[in-house]
Design a protein around this motif. Structure first.
Motif, short mmCIF file in Angstrom:
data_model
loop_
_atom_site.label_atom_id
_atom_site.label_comp_id
_atom_site.label_asym_id
_atom_site.label_seq_id
_atom_site.Cartn_x
_atom_site.Cartn_y
_atom_site.Cartn_z
N PRO A 51 0.83 -1.21 0.00
CA PRO A 51 0.00 0.00 0.00
C PRO A 51 0.87 1.26 0.00
CG PRO A 51 0.08 -0.92 2.20
CD PRO A 51 0.81 -1.90 1.31
N LEU A 52 0.29 2.33 -0.49
CA LEU A 52 1.05 3.55 -0.71
C LEU A 52 0.28 4.76 -0.21
CD1 LEU A 52 3.34 5.19 -2.28
CD2 LEU A 52 1.72 5.21 -4.19
N VAL A 53 0.98 5.62 0.54
CA VAL A 53 0.47 6.96 0.84
C VAL A 53 1.13 7.89 -0.17
CG1 VAL A 53 0.35 8.85 2.51
CG2 VAL A 53 0.14 6.47 3.29
N PRO A 54 0.36 8.47 -1.12
CA PRO A 54 0.97 9.30 -2.15
C PRO A 54 1.35 10.67 -1.62
CG PRO A 54 -1.40 9.28 -2.42
CD PRO A 54 -1.10 8.34 -1.29
N GLY A 55 1.96 11.46 -2.49
CA GLY A 55 2.31 12.84 -2.13
C GLY A 55 3.80 13.03 -2.05
N GLY A 56 4.33 13.87 -2.94
CA GLY A 56 5.77 14.05 -3.03
C GLY A 56 6.31 15.30 -2.37
N GLU A 57 5.45 16.08 -1.71
CA GLU A 57 5.94 17.31 -1.08
C GLU A 57 5.03 17.71 0.07
OE1 GLU A 57 5.89 19.83 -4.55
OE2 GLU A 57 3.82 20.39 -4.20
N ALA A 58 5.63 18.30 1.09
CA ALA A 58 4.87 18.72 2.26
C ALA A 58 5.57 19.90 2.92
CB ALA A 58 4.74 17.57 3.26
N VAL A 59 4.78 20.72 3.59
CA VAL A 59 5.32 21.81 4.40
C VAL A 59 4.71 21.70 5.79
CG1 VAL A 59 3.50 23.44 3.66
CG2 VAL A 59 5.68 24.31 4.52
N GLY A 60 5.51 22.00 6.80
CA GLY A 60 5.02 21.90 8.17
C GLY A 60 6.14 22.12 9.17
N ARG A 61 5.89 21.69 10.40
CA ARG A 61 6.83 21.89 11.50
C ARG A 61 7.47 20.58 11.92
NH1 ARG A 61 7.93 27.34 12.78
NH2 ARG A 61 6.07 28.56 12.31
N THR A 62 8.75 20.68 12.25
CA THR A 62 9.46 19.54 12.83
C THR A 62 9.25 19.55 14.34
OG1 THR A 62 11.50 20.79 13.13
CG2 THR A 62 11.19 19.68 11.01
N SER A 63 9.70 18.51 15.01
CA SER A 63 9.51 18.40 16.46
C SER A 63 10.24 19.50 17.22
CB SER A 63 9.99 17.03 16.96
OG SER A 63 11.35 16.81 16.59
N ASP A 64 11.29 20.07 16.64
CA ASP A 64 12.01 21.16 17.31
C ASP A 64 11.55 22.54 16.84
OD1 ASP A 64 13.06 21.16 14.78
OD2 ASP A 64 15.15 20.94 15.39
N GLY A 65 10.42 22.59 16.11
CA GLY A 65 9.82 23.86 15.77
C GLY A 65 10.24 24.49 14.46
N ARG A 66 11.14 23.85 13.74
CA ARG A 66 11.53 24.40 12.43
C ARG A 66 10.36 24.30 11.45
NH1 ARG A 66 16.15 20.88 10.31
NH2 ARG A 66 15.92 22.23 8.47
N ARG A 67 10.20 25.32 10.63
CA ARG A 67 9.21 25.26 9.54
C ARG A 67 9.96 24.93 8.27
NH1 ARG A 67 6.72 29.67 6.48
NH2 ARG A 67 4.89 28.84 5.39
N VAL A 68 9.63 23.78 7.70
CA VAL A 68 10.38 23.29 6.55
C VAL A 68 9.42 22.89 5.43
CG1 VAL A 68 12.28 22.45 7.98
CG2 VAL A 68 10.42 20.89 7.34
N VAL A 69 9.96 22.90 4.23
CA VAL A 69 9.28 22.33 3.08
C VAL A 69 10.17 21.20 2.57
CG1 VAL A 69 10.29 23.99 1.43
CG2 VAL A 69 8.12 22.83 0.89
N ALA A 70 9.56 20.07 2.22
CA ALA A 70 10.36 18.89 1.92
C ALA A 70 9.85 18.16 0.70
CB ALA A 70 10.35 17.95 3.13
N LEU A 71 10.78 17.55 -0.02
CA LEU A 71 10.46 16.60 -1.07
C LEU A 71 10.46 15.20 -0.48
CD1 LEU A 71 12.57 17.89 -4.10
CD2 LEU A 71 10.09 17.98 -3.84
N LEU A 72 9.46 14.42 -0.86
CA LEU A 72 9.29 13.08 -0.31
C LEU A 72 9.19 12.08 -1.46
CD1 LEU A 72 6.23 14.12 1.89
CD2 LEU A 72 8.61 14.12 2.67
N GLY A 73 9.63 10.88 -1.22
CA GLY A 73 9.35 9.84 -2.20
C GLY A 73 7.86 9.54 -2.27
N SER A 74 7.23 9.58 -1.12
CA SER A 74 5.79 9.38 -0.96
C SER A 74 5.45 9.79 0.47
CB SER A 74 5.40 7.92 -1.22
OG SER A 74 6.06 7.06 -0.31
#
Length: 318
Positions: A58-81
């Motif tokens: 099974p697959l959760v699609p989606g190759g990009e996301a923006v949000g917060r890391t556990s230490d509070g950084r706001r990042v945008v990331a490329l994902l395989g899925s």
């Protein structure tokens, strides 16, 4: 946590909301609480298993996301899925800090579509000031940014194509010098006419089929066509090397994933320039619509039917 999960390949109907285990970040990875996930045409190919790499189910699609890391950084990331979810894991090397003043939609628009437009113009076609540029699907995520970048970098004439008057008007608003209906029966002649009777220097193409064929015929000597998608699902006609030589034509293929095999921080360079242009008001991401996680099917339906413009995002909180 809630996520979109695919258990069989197919069209939008295979996108189902499910409860899945939260991902766990390993060494060299970041766990991101996703505020928005990007929706891209490549996701529709991933769902039907027609993309360049075949995913496992099974697959959760989606190759990009923006949000917060556990230490509070706001990042945008490329994902395989994994982007269509409340939380996602990204490699640290594939995540970039989002500058203050850059909103979620802009961040997501830049990381894949903006970077794609940047690479197409800078690396694939080596755009020179004064050259003419054709941008197909100019109201879409990549196209709308490519129009603006080409103008910002000194293109002599930018010719946009799109399927509706509203989309062509948007491309003109973004800086295109002329706009052409993609459905023109003689697209080659229409492109040359839009370039004031001269053949064109650069074409950015992601449609396939006859659009690619006619665009190649519209190229000037030493013209370059960069091919980065096939939205029509129709392959162009075969190209003969002798034909390329006869007109000094270059055809380039581009898949953004290959950028990470180049020496140097190409992606970081691209994002720094893109975020800088956005902060200066010289480059804007067109917000194409926000969908809840439960509306992922509709997002894919709208994208495949070419009812959208600009950047589409999912809000995993609803």
């Amino acid at each position: 946590m809630r996520a979109i999960q695919i258990t069989e390949f197919g069209g939008p109907e295979v996108l189902n909301v499910a409860e899945v285990p939260e991902p766990v970040a390993g060494p060299g990875q970041l766990l991101i609480e996703v505020s928005r996930a990007g929706v891209n045409y490549a996701d529709t190919h991933q769902a039907e298993d027609s993309y360049l790499s075949s995913p496992e189910l099974p697959l959760v699609p989606g190759g990009e996301a923006v949000g917060r890391t556990s230490d509070g950084r706001r990042v945008v990331a490329l994902l395989g899925s994994g982007g269509y979810a409340e939380k996602a894991v990204a490699a640290e090397a594939m995540a970039w800090d989002v500058p203050d003043g850059i909103d979620d939609v802009t961040a997501l628009g830049m990381i894949l579509q903006g970077a794609t437009a940047w690479v197409l113009l800078r690396r694939s076609t080596h755009l020179e000031p004064g050259e003419s540029v054709v941008v197909h699907a100019a109201a879409g995520g990549v196209g709308s940014l490519a129009v603006q970048l080409a103008k910002a970098w000194g293109a002599g004439r930018v010719i946009a194509t799109a399927s509706t008057k509203e989309k062509r008007d948007l491309a003109l608003e973004l800086g295109a010098d002329a706009a052409v209906d993609t459905a023109e029966p003689d697209l080659k002649s229409a492109l040359i006419e839009a370039n004031r009777g001269r053949r064109v220097d650069v074409v950015l193409e992601m449609t396939g089929g006859t659009v690619t064929d006619q665009s190649l015929r519209a190229l000037a000597p030493f013209g370059r066509l960069a091919f980065y998608g096939m939205a029509s699902r129709q392959a162009p006609s075969p190209v003969q090397p002798a034909g390329l030589m006869a007109h000094s034509t270059t055809i380039a293929g581009m898949w953004l994933a290959q950028v990470f095999q180049l020496p140097g921080d190409v992606m970081g360079t691209a994002l720094r320039e893109l975020f800088g242009l956005a902060a200066d008001g010289r480059l804007r991401v067109v917000a194409g619509g926000e969908y809840g996680l439960t509306e992922a099917r509709r997002a894919h339906e709208d994208l495949r039917a070419r009812r959208t413009t600009g950047k589409l995002v999912l809000d995993p909180s609803r």
